[in-house]
Design an enzyme around this catalytic site. Structure first.
Site, PDB file in Angstrom:
ATOM      1  CD  GLN A 127      41.866  41.781  40.641  1.00 34.43           C
ATOM      2  OE1 GLN A 127      42.393  40.708  40.956  1.00 34.43           O
ATOM      3  NE2 GLN A 127      41.877  42.850  41.430  1.00 34.43           N
ATOM      4  CB  CYS A 133      42.103  39.714  44.177  1.00 29.98           C
ATOM      5  SG  CYS A 133      42.400  40.509  45.777  1.00 29.98           S
ATOM      6  CG  HIS A 273      46.491  39.836  44.928  1.00 29.22           C
ATOM      7  ND1 HIS A 273      45.348  40.283  44.294  1.00 29.22           N
ATOM      8  CD2 HIS A 273      47.082  38.969  44.042  1.00 29.22           C
ATOM      9  CE1 HIS A 273      45.257  39.743  43.093  1.00 29.22           C
ATOM     10  NE2 HIS A 273      46.289  38.932  42.921  1.00 29.22           N
TER      11      HIS A 273
END
Length: 325
Positions: A127, A133, A273
């Protein structure tokens, strides 16, 4: 004279931190390995941060833990810097996710790994310095679900989601949720391939072309919040599953083993995340998830990690989902 004073001040600052020659040697070796270059001022700043990270890693690895840590591409960064570059900066409302998953109620295997069941999981991606993410979790899941359904494994476009999915409460490089990204793809009627809409790690103007769509979503399945057994059932009987969890400083340098933490939270408001569960198993009595990350194949276990299963570790069961194709 000013430059001489600056150098003296930098050297004095480094000395005040009690840096050893061995630590500087390791730093220079690490710089060569990762092709890093700094100005003189930045060099001493990064050297101190690197030394602090290495000391933390060494202390952890000397203890009795279920996972080990190691130096990696992030080792010259503080966790604050890392968080700003690679995790969500916008809080995500996982509580908006309503569970509609129907459990199979059937037998489940003791372990499963979709990477070994066929050509169902794409290579680990990167990324870069963008909190995107959620897009990699989304594409990774849709790539696998589509491959399981059609036999065709095609890398899909994260950049389209970064540029185009804002109306579904996603925020480009500042965060988003796979469940909301799946909804965007469903109502948008398609997602382009990575080849046709390549990743840039920056937010840009939406360039979606419907005639070039390669993957589609018919429905979105949201797993009941905090129901980890539903996640197990989904991965065992259907496909990989997207989920979010909270990353804390010790995870930044994860190397291998089953990650577990007493420093993270298990609530929806702390997740930062998104990743992809591609399987599960057990190691010496400790159940774990097999998880695909998006920090390149040089991080963790060739880009993957194991995290303890059955305890909602770091909120991993707070908001999980997958698409129907």
């Amino acid at each position: 004279m000013v430059n001489v004073l600056l150098v003296f001040a930098l050297v004095s600052a480094a000395s005040a931190f009690h840096l050893s020659g061995q630590e500087e040697f390791h730093f220079k070796s690490w710089m060569a390995q990762h092709n890093k270059m700094y100005s003189m001022k930045e060099y001493y700043n990064r050297l101190q941060i690197f030394a602090q990270n290495k000391r933390m890693i060494d202390k952890h690895n000397e203890g009795n833990h279920s996972f080990t840590m190691r130096l990696n591409q992030f080792s010259d960064m503080t966790f604050s810097e890392f968080r700003k570059s690679f995790l969500w900066s916008e809080p995500q409302n996982c509580s908006a996710t309503r569970g509609n998953y129907l459990s199979s109620n059937g037998p489940r295997p003791d372990s499963i790994d979709w990477r070994k069941k066929g050509n169902y999981v794409t290579d680990v991606k990167n990324q870069l310095s963008c909190g995107s993410c959620w897009t990699f979790s989304t594409t990774g899941c849709l790539e696998s679900v589509t491959a399981i359904a059609t036999g065709r494994l095609v890398p899909l476009s994260e950049q389209q989601l970064v540029d185009c999915a804002q109306d579904f409460n996603n925020h480009g490089c500042n965060g988003g949720l796979p469940s909301q990204a799946f909804e965007y793809i469903m109502y948008n009627k398609g997602l382009m391939t990575e080849l046709d809409y390549p990743y840039t790690a920056t937010e840009g103007i939406c360039k979606y072309q419907s005639q070039m769509a390669s993957a589609y979503v018919k429905d979105v399945v949201n797993i009941t919040a905090y129901d980890e057994m539903e996640m197990v059932d989904a991965v065992a009987t259907h496909n990989p599953v997207s989920f979010a969890f909270e990353v804390t400083p010790d995870f930044m340098h994860y190397h291998q083993g089953v990650y577990t933490s007493t420093k993270c939270h298990n609530t929806t408001d702390k997740v930062n995340h998104a990743v992809l569960a591609v399987g599960y198993g057990e190691d010496n009595g400790t159940p774990y998830w097999i998880v695909k990350n998006s920090w390149s194949s040089s991080w963790g276990i060739d880009g993957y990690f194991l995290i303890e299963r059955g305890k909602n570790m770091c909120g991993l069961a707070a908001c999980s989902s997958f698409p129907v194709v």
